[in-house]
Design a protein around this motif. Structure first.
Motif, mmCIF file in Angstrom:
data_model
loop_
_atom_site.group_PDB
_atom_site.id
_atom_site.type_symbol
_atom_site.label_atom_id
_atom_site.label_comp_id
_atom_site.label_asym_id
_atom_site.label_seq_id
_atom_site.Cartn_x
_atom_site.Cartn_y
_atom_site.Cartn_z
ATOM 1 N N SER A 9 53.680 15.880 66.088
ATOM 2 C CA SER A 9 54.679 16.381 65.147
ATOM 3 C C SER A 9 54.947 15.401 64.010
ATOM 4 O O SER A 9 55.730 15.703 63.130
ATOM 5 N N VAL A 36 60.712 20.653 68.507
ATOM 6 C CA VAL A 36 61.335 19.667 67.630
ATOM 7 C C VAL A 36 61.942 18.579 68.497
ATOM 8 O O VAL A 36 62.149 18.774 69.697
ATOM 9 N N GLN A 47 63.467 20.400 60.973
ATOM 10 C CA GLN A 47 62.142 20.214 61.564
ATOM 11 C C GLN A 47 61.459 21.558 61.807
ATOM 12 O O GLN A 47 60.256 21.697 61.594
ATOM 13 N N GLN A 50 60.170 22.846 58.518
ATOM 14 C CA GLN A 50 58.965 22.112 58.120
ATOM 15 C C GLN A 50 57.743 22.616 58.889
ATOM 16 O O GLN A 50 56.662 22.781 58.312
ATOM 17 N N SER A 51 57.914 22.883 60.187
ATOM 18 C CA SER A 51 56.810 23.419 60.989
ATOM 19 C C SER A 51 56.388 24.789 60.480
ATOM 20 O O SER A 51 55.192 25.072 60.358
#
Length: 63
Positions: A9, A36, A47, A50-51
């Motif tokens: 990640s 996350v 997070q 963003q993924s």
């Protein structure tokens, strides 16, 4: 058939590659999960966003 992929990640490179692989109708054939490590709701949501961007999808099947 089940394929399981767990990527790092930190840089997100594996998510970018997976996002490319999911194009052209392959997303419908996949059950997509992400994880996350954020300890607050705000950080966890950031997070996740963003993924989703790296994966080039609007949502996952499980978070």
């Amino acid at each position: 058939m089940v394929h399981y992929h767990s990527g790092e990640s930190h840089s997100g490179e594996s998510e970018r590659r997976l996002g490319e692989a999911l194009k052209d109708g392959n997303r419908e054939r996949a059950f997509l999960m992400t994880k996350v490590d954020g300890r607050t709701a705000d950080v966890a949501r950031e997070q996740l966003d963003q993924s989703l961007e790296r994966l080039q999808v609007d949502c996952t099947d499980r978070w």
